[in-house]
Every structure is written in C-alpha cells, then in structure tokens.
Design an enzyme around this catalytic site. Sequence first.
Site, short mmCIF file in Angstrom:
data_model
loop_
_atom_site.label_atom_id
_atom_site.label_comp_id
_atom_site.label_asym_id
_atom_site.label_seq_id
_atom_site.Cartn_x
_atom_site.Cartn_y
_atom_site.Cartn_z
N ARG A 193 -25.38 -2.69 8.30
CA ARG A 193 -24.99 -4.08 8.01
C ARG A 193 -25.25 -5.00 9.19
O ARG A 193 -25.18 -6.21 9.06
CB ARG A 193 -23.51 -4.13 7.61
N GLU A 215 -19.13 -6.12 11.07
CA GLU A 215 -20.09 -5.36 11.88
C GLU A 215 -21.09 -6.26 12.60
O GLU A 215 -21.44 -6.01 13.75
CB GLU A 215 -20.84 -4.36 10.99
N LYS A 267 0.85 -1.18 0.00
CA LYS A 267 0.00 0.00 0.00
C LYS A 267 0.89 1.24 0.00
O LYS A 267 1.82 1.36 0.79
CB LYS A 267 -0.90 0.00 1.24
#
Length: 645
Positions: free
Chosen positions: A405, A377, A288
């Site tokens: 969610r 979640e 990244k």
Amino acid sequence: MLITPGKLLATIDSPDDLRKLDRTNLPQVCTELRQYIVDNVSVYGGHFGASLGVVELSVALHYVFNTPDDQLIWDVGHQAYGHKILTGRRDNFYTNRFYKGLSGFPKRKESPYDSFGVGHSSTSISAALGMAVASQLQKEEKRHHIAVIGDGSMTAGLAFEAMNHAGTTDADLLIILNDNCMAIDPNVGALKEYLTDITTSPTYNKVKDEVWNLLGKMSSFGKSAQEIVSKIESGLKASLLKQSNLFESLHLRYFGPIDGHDIDHLVSVLNDLKDIPGPKLLHCLTVKGKGYGPAEKDQTKWHAPGLFDKVTGEIKKKIYDSPQPPKYQDVFGNTLVELAEKNEKIVGVTPAMPSGSSMNIMMKAMPERAFDVGIAEQHAVTFSAGLATQGQTVFCNIYSTFMQRAYDQVIHDVCIQELPVVFCLDRAGFAGADGPTHHGAYDIAFMRCIPNMIVASPMNEQELRNLMYTAQSDQIQKGKQAFTIRYPRGEGVMPAWRTPLENVEIGKGRKIRDGKEVAILTIGHIGNYAVTACELLEKEGLFPAHYDMRFVKPLDEAMLHEIFQRYDKVVTVEDGCIMGGFGSAILEFMSNHGYLARIKRLGIPDAVIEHGEQIELQRECGFDPEGIARTVKQMIYQEANSVVI
C-alpha cells in the site's frame, strides 16, 4: 466436534429466514449467534472480539436490508463471522480459516452475500460508493449499499478520499461507523479524540435525541418525510455552529451516536435511514468482545486469542519439554531496543501494528522514540523519510502485505531521495490462515527492482539481529541506500537467540554445506527447509550443496561464479513469488555472464494461494522439505541439456 446452534439460529439458513421472524425474536437470535461464535472460536480458533462486537448490527442489517441484492461490505472483515453464519455458512463454519475451508474474511467467490473481498482495511467506502454509482447508471434505484467500517480503519487516507468523493454525489450510500475505540491495538491520533468528543458532547447528544424522536415518527408523515429530513439537517447545522462536524463538512448526513447493541433501536433506525436519499453516516457505539467478559476487559489480547476454555476464559498454550525458539517479531522488537539503547538516533515507526510487529516493546521502553501512526502505511513511509532527512536512523516496520500500500512512497520519497530508511517486513511469505489478502508474496520482486535499495532476508534469529545491526551502522546510514529486511510469521530455529551482534558484509552469502551434482540456493528462513531436505537426501546417498545467499540485492556475484563453475544443476528456493523474485535474479545473473545450467525455481507460483497452515501451503507449492528433496532427485535423475525454468 460439531457445534450445535441454538433453537432459533438453527432455523436460519439465509437472511430470508431471518426476515420471516417476528421482530421480538431478534434479541434471542443475537444471544444464540453470539454464543455460537464463542463456541466455535474457542474450539477451532480465529478472530474473536471484533465479531462479538457487531452481533446486533449483523442481525439488524440482514433483517432490514434485502441482502444480497442490497450490498453489504464489512471493512477488513475480522468482524464478519456473524454475517457468515447468517448467510448459509453456519453448518460448515467450523472449517473457518482451515486449509480448503471457509475463508476468515468475506470473499466474493465464497458467497453472493460477500459483495466485496476484504482483508486490508479502509476499502469499504470506496467499494460501496462504486457499487452505488453503478446502480445509478444501471437504473437500479431501489438498491441500497452499506459499508461497515471501524474507527480504526477510518484513520487510513483511503477512507477520507472515499468520503470526500461520496459527499459530491447523490449515491444511495450508508456508511456505518462501528466505533469501539479499538482496532487490533488501541487507536491513536486526532480522529480517536474527535470521536470521543462526539460521544460525550452535550450538544451532540441533545441533537441526537431530537433527531431520533423525529425519525421515530417519520412513517406517519408519508410524503412529508423529505421535509422532516430537511428540518433535521437544519437543526443539526444550527445546533453545531460552535462545534463543527467532520462528516457534515464532507456533505455526509451524520446520525448518531447510537447504541450498537440495542437491536430493536438499530432496526428502527436502519428502517428510517432506508428512506433518506443520498450519502449518509450512522455512528454506532459498540464494545469489542461484547458479551464475553474476558474479551471485554482485554480487547487486544482477545482479537485472535487462539483456542481457549469458554467457561474459564483460559487461553490454551502449548507446553513444551524444552526451550523453544522465539517468534521473529519478538527478536526484532527486543533487538531494536538493544540497538536503540546504544544508538540515540534510532527511532521506530509502525502503522497500527505495534503488538503484531513487537514495536510495542520499544514503545514501552522508549515511548518518545517509537511511533504508531495508525492504519496509514503511506504516511508511515513518508514520515520515516522525513525523519531520515534529519539524520534519524529509522526502522519502519510494516507487514509485507501492507507494504504494497505504500509502494509509491518507497520509490518517490525514500529511494529517489537516497534516504537510508530501514524497512523491516514482517509476515513475509505465507501468512497462514489469514490467506491471500495477508500473504507477503511479492516484496522480493517489488523491492529488488528499485534503485538505491538493499534487499536481505535472514535464515535465523542470529542473522536477523546481525542484519539489523548492520542496517543502523554508519556504513549504511551515511550511504544512499534504503535497506529491506524480510522475515516470516512465526518462530525461528534458535532457542538461544541472544547472540553477539556482528556486522554483515553487504551482498555476501554463505555456504551451508559443500556437495555434488546439484546446488541449492536459498534466501531467508526457508533455507532451514533446505537443510532438512539435504539430510533426507543424504540418507539416499545424494549430497547436494547448499548456499544461503542472504542478499537478493546485491547478489554475492563471487559466490555465484563459484557455483556456476562447479554445478550445472541448480535449485533456487524462496518463500515469495517466482515471477521476478530471487530465482529470477539468479537467472538474470546467468544470462548476464553467459552461464548454461539446468535451473529449477521453487516458490510461490503465479496464482492466488488460499489459506491454511504455512506448511500446508508450502507443500502445495512444492517447497516444503520433501518437495525440495524431490526436486533435487528429479534434477539428478532427469537427463536434459536445456535450461529448465
């Protein structure tokens, strides 16, 4: 300031142009694409490290596959800037995330190359599998379907559900696992350790070399290619008897890990995988922030750094002449530690957003009492419920948009069981440049309709602290109700915010100012806009009253009786959806008690509101300070006897 692309990149208006280039030109395309992203984000802002990490992968995918006929899905979409630039949006890429400009995420309405709208994690495999099965049903046998998913997104249950299904099909599905060991914050959990084991295992790397040596010769075998694939599969399974492969156990052919920054090798591998039928997974190792030193060294900081000097790497920060209010998330994080120091039962839970929610403050101060459960979640909520059954005082911090969610878990695992979990919903209301996938528009409506749920929203930092203090009190924790506290993204209004902690009476609002003719009722931070609106109106000789209700559920009925006995014109203001929200709760109260009044509800309409600065979106919807003032004047000057909704 328009950014000039490099010589080769300037010739690429679509992937068709990219595919006309000689393969030897691809390293230069990657260099120019990476620089173009750096140049643009440094000046205009946006997500950064994720897109730099998949530059080579973006180029290779569009070079090998016939997009948009071949369908490419970027999970979450933080990493799709290179994809956007290569697919006809180069020259207006500078509008990315600006009001009325390009979306910061792939979006079906924006381009045929955006096969699926994304913004929330872990949806790519399910969507790509659905597309692949549809292609089978429609006899489109040569169409390819590719899902690019990060190792962070792999922690969500939805990704495992999709892989579990994919392994039972013969759909043409390629899953590319973009493994950079990072989401927004460092990844956690057993999957992270498993992927690390794969990348360092001598057995895997030995098999990897054998596999790619064979695949590199595949084209010369013509019709025997399937036989070679069979041998490769057998070799994998035979070599891995002592070390099982999670993906193979789900009946996904596993290939890799390979270097995700070697463009030439990526092109070769992808070309070979095109000829292998059925569901398969390619494991790519990437970095990244690749190619920009500061971003490689501090990947969390450079996920979305804001504006910066691309030469020095210095992130530009605003300089103020006076102390500024803190972000609500930081008030939450610091107050949680303050409360936890006095209450040993308090624990914190967040699904993969410790820095975004400031749960990282508690994770640093009390690591044994703060939990990052990964992008999960549903698990975060039920895990919190389990903690609560054993007497722990749980602060479960989830962004409002992501709480959607875990809605079933809130109902089934928390409220039906009468557990006093405290839900702190960050980023409630408009999320700004992240747009509709991240707006927290619906939480008032979907939380207030659940039995055994208190719903509150602070107008300022002091109120947030006091609501948190109240939520962990014995009165609540020995009761049978969950407690939702919602607050927006960004700064509050109180530079001196460390106020003494006080209990708030549940369901008790407060009068901000008395007035005449019109009463303004607000919930949460948006009440500060009403304060400004009242100041504007006062200059015109108009004096509306203003009430900060603080609680949507239970409502302050004593205060509402007072309001409707004094005022026949009422304006409600909320930073949430109008349908079913705070204003609807006021209308229900009116109906239940037989009051007649002219009501105007201000908030987010029944529409998808796009991206832009928060104030731009609030202005569009009419509940910025000027919009509130304008509505009050219309109420005063408009003669009508009917209820206005």
